[in-house]
Design a protein around this motif. Structure first.
Motif, short mmCIF file in Angstrom:
data_model
loop_
_atom_site.label_atom_id
_atom_site.label_comp_id
_atom_site.label_asym_id
_atom_site.label_seq_id
_atom_site.Cartn_x
_atom_site.Cartn_y
_atom_site.Cartn_z
N PRO A 175 0.47 -2.15 -4.79
CA PRO A 175 -0.79 -2.12 -4.04
C PRO A 175 -1.66 -3.33 -4.35
O PRO A 175 -1.40 -4.10 -5.27
CB PRO A 175 -1.46 -0.82 -4.51
CG PRO A 175 -0.37 -0.03 -5.16
CD PRO A 175 0.58 -1.03 -5.71
N LEU A 206 6.52 -0.42 -4.70
CA LEU A 206 5.10 -0.35 -4.34
C LEU A 206 4.28 -1.25 -5.24
O LEU A 206 4.25 -1.06 -6.46
CB LEU A 206 4.60 1.09 -4.45
CG LEU A 206 3.09 1.31 -4.34
CD1 LEU A 206 2.57 0.83 -2.98
CD2 LEU A 206 2.74 2.77 -4.56
N TYR A 229 -1.68 1.77 8.25
CA TYR A 229 -1.01 1.51 6.98
C TYR A 229 -1.74 0.48 6.12
O TYR A 229 -1.17 -0.01 5.14
CB TYR A 229 0.41 1.01 7.24
CG TYR A 229 1.28 2.01 7.97
CD1 TYR A 229 1.72 3.16 7.34
CD2 TYR A 229 1.64 1.79 9.29
CE1 TYR A 229 2.52 4.09 8.01
CE2 TYR A 229 2.45 2.71 9.98
CZ TYR A 229 2.87 3.85 9.33
OH TYR A 229 3.65 4.76 10.00
N ARG A 286 -6.38 5.91 4.96
CA ARG A 286 -5.63 6.73 4.00
C ARG A 286 -5.56 6.12 2.61
O ARG A 286 -5.75 6.81 1.61
CB ARG A 286 -4.21 6.95 4.54
CG ARG A 286 -3.38 7.86 3.66
CD ARG A 286 -1.99 8.06 4.22
NE ARG A 286 -1.17 8.81 3.29
CZ ARG A 286 0.13 8.99 3.44
NH1 ARG A 286 0.75 8.46 4.49
NH2 ARG A 286 0.82 9.66 2.55
N ASP A 287 -5.30 4.80 2.53
CA ASP A 287 -5.16 4.17 1.22
C ASP A 287 -6.50 3.90 0.54
O ASP A 287 -6.53 3.43 -0.59
CB ASP A 287 -4.37 2.86 1.35
CG ASP A 287 -2.87 3.10 1.50
OD1 ASP A 287 -2.48 4.27 1.73
OD2 ASP A 287 -2.09 2.14 1.40
N SER A 344 -4.09 -1.33 3.35
CA SER A 344 -4.59 -1.06 2.00
C SER A 344 -5.54 -2.19 1.66
O SER A 344 -5.15 -3.21 1.09
CB SER A 344 -3.42 -1.01 1.01
OG SER A 344 -3.90 -0.72 -0.29
N ASP A 366 -7.30 7.90 -0.74
CA ASP A 366 -6.50 8.13 -1.94
C ASP A 366 -5.96 6.79 -2.42
O ASP A 366 -5.15 6.17 -1.74
CB ASP A 366 -5.34 9.08 -1.61
CG ASP A 366 -4.53 9.47 -2.83
OD1 ASP A 366 -4.93 9.14 -3.96
OD2 ASP A 366 -3.48 10.12 -2.65
N HIS A 400 4.31 1.94 1.95
CA HIS A 400 5.48 2.14 1.12
C HIS A 400 6.29 3.35 1.60
O HIS A 400 7.51 3.29 1.74
CB HIS A 400 5.04 2.33 -0.34
CG HIS A 400 6.17 2.50 -1.31
ND1 HIS A 400 6.40 3.68 -1.98
CD2 HIS A 400 7.13 1.63 -1.72
CE1 HIS A 400 7.45 3.53 -2.78
NE2 HIS A 400 7.91 2.31 -2.63
N GLU A 401 5.59 4.43 1.89
CA GLU A 401 6.27 5.63 2.37
C GLU A 401 6.98 5.37 3.70
O GLU A 401 8.11 5.83 3.91
CB GLU A 401 5.27 6.77 2.52
CG GLU A 401 4.71 7.26 1.19
CD GLU A 401 3.56 8.25 1.39
OE1 GLU A 401 3.29 8.63 2.55
OE2 GLU A 401 2.93 8.64 0.38
N GLY A 456 0.83 -1.20 0.00
CA GLY A 456 0.00 0.00 0.00
C GLY A 456 0.86 1.24 0.00
O GLY A 456 2.05 1.21 0.34
N ARG A 457 0.27 2.38 -0.39
CA ARG A 457 1.04 3.61 -0.55
C ARG A 457 1.58 4.14 0.77
O ARG A 457 2.76 4.53 0.87
CB ARG A 457 0.18 4.67 -1.23
CG ARG A 457 -0.23 4.27 -2.64
CD ARG A 457 -1.10 5.31 -3.32
NE ARG A 457 -1.59 4.80 -4.59
CZ ARG A 457 -0.89 4.79 -5.72
NH1 ARG A 457 0.34 5.29 -5.72
NH2 ARG A 457 -1.40 4.29 -6.83
N SER A 458 0.75 4.19 1.80
CA SER A 458 1.23 4.72 3.09
C SER A 458 2.27 3.79 3.69
O SER A 458 3.25 4.24 4.29
CB SER A 458 0.06 4.91 4.05
OG SER A 458 -0.70 3.73 4.20
#
Length: 401
Positions: free
Chosen positions: A189, A187, A298, A320-321, A300, A324, A175-176, A171-173
């Motif tokens: 997803p 990444l 975190y 969050r995922d 997704s 967005d 990954h960050e 997932g993006r968060s």
């Protein structure tokens, strides 16, 4: 002492890849059971098993007099390996026994070249001594934030993030967060088996335990654990007594007695993956009532694209995922408080099942699939096995869903 039967795994090397890329088995170390819920590991590893031997090693069961391995083979070709350990052994002895069992597996099945694929960093405790052709860490959750996480988990994950040849994130968060330690993480997803869930857009035979429920039906499908906002679910059921809330999935890490009991909340238990489209076909909308806490920071959720592929309008809390890209693109309604949540369900029930919204859903879902995701991962693993990652783009996004 050899703890394994001497059954040999057939040689099923891929014919389409170079020998250096193809001639490896994949050995997965997982904190999840293969038969628990069908999610990311099952989608990816069943595709891997089309070309090469795959071993899915679960966390051990405790009980019995002697350490041993129980092994079985699924129709998709994956070999499921379940270690059994004596109940009374401590953590250090458990890891020593697991090390012996894994060594026996590698010898018995003549795994001369293999890739280690980790879902749990805790497995480093009994696999550090191995010499794989490559090491992959597929990070699908922030496990250290889950209830009951082992104290050593954070340190072992840092070791794995630094030492693995490849790190994938789900997932993006997430990954960050992992890029802080591993800037070259990739990444990937959650993807989607569109054809499977799209069946829910057509009439399906009603499952017996859902057939008698009134309409409208609002459904959730997934693990019911500390990530679910049970207070929100109860409040929504109270605010909309005319809606039937259908909860499908196993209860894990929380007591069943803690689940809210309402006349219009129905817990149908875990269902096979093959049967899910029939259940979703009988829903009028789908929900993801996740809590906003450390355990969901975190995540997704794979179920987001699955609900959409089924043609169900979706209401979710502000994960969050999900916000967005799904909320941002107007594919999922986002609400956190009970009154706003049921108002969003009301709007979802009015949304036409055909037309512009569904067209945008299909255009979005066409951006990625589990087949595409695995093909990209397999290419990276092949490069790692060949020792040729220098020419590969370092990190970044490899899928757009």
């Amino acid at each position: 002492m050899n703890h394994l039967d001497q059954e040999q795994v057939p040689n099923r090397w891929s014919q389409g890849l170079s020998r250096a890329a193809a001639d490896y088995a994949l050995v997965c170390l997982s904190h999840l059971r293969w038969d628990f819920v069908y999610q990311r590991p099952q989608h990816l590893l069943s595709r891997c098993a089309r070309a090469r031997p795959v071993y899915f090693i679960e966390e051990p069961h405790r009980g019995g007099a002697q350490p041993r391995i129980e092994r079985s083979r699924r129709d998709c070709g994956v070999n499921v390996i379940v270690p059994h350990l004596p109940r009374e052994v401590d953590e250090d002895e458990s890891e020593m026994l697991l090390r012996c069992l894994i060594d026996d597996l590698i010898v018995a099945d003549r795994l001369r070249q293999y890739v280690l694929w980790y879902y749990t960093p805790m497995a480093l405790g009994f696999t550090r001594h191995l010499a794989p052709a490559a090491t992959v860490y597929d990070c699908m959750d922030e496990l250290s934030n889950f209830w009951g996480a082992p104290p050593a988990l954070r340190e072992r994950e840092r070791d794995l993030l630094r030492s693995a040849d490849l790190v994938f994130t789900g997932g993006r968060s997430l990954h960050e967060a992992k890029q802080v330690v591993r800037p070259t993480a990739y990444l990937f997803p959650s993807s989607i088996d569109v054809s499977h869930f799209r069946r829910a857009r057509a009439p399906q035979p009603e499952p017996p335990d859902q057939r008698e429920l009134r309409r409208p039906r609002i459904g959730y499908c997934g693990v019911i654990d500390e990530r679910i906002d049970l207070d929100l679910l109860a409040a929504a059921a109270d605010l909309r007594p005319g809606l039937e809330f259908v909860m499908i999935g196993p209860v894990a890490k929380i007591e069943a007695s803690s689940l809210p009991k309402r006349p219009n909340i129905h817990y149908l238990g875990q269902k096979p993956y093959a049967e899910l489209p029939a259940y979703l076909a009988g829903w009028d909308a789908a929900i993801m009532p996740f809590s906003r806490n450390d355990s969901t920071r975190y995540i997704s959720p794979t179920k987001t694209p699955e609900y959409l592929a089924a043609g169900r309008p979706v209401v979710a809390t502000s994960i969050r995922d999900v916000v967005d890209p799904y909320g941002r693109e107007g594919l999922v309604d986002i609400a956190d408080e009970p009154a706003a949540f049921v108002a969003a369900i009301d709007r979802a029930l009015q949304r036409p099942r055909r037309g512009e919204w569904l067209q945008r859903v299909d255009e979005f879902l066409a951006r990625g699939s589990w087949d595409d995701t695995w093909a990209q991962m397999e290419s990276l693993i092949g490069a790692a096995v060949r020792g040729d990652l220098s020419g590969v783009t370092r990190g970044g996004a490899c899928s757009t869903i």
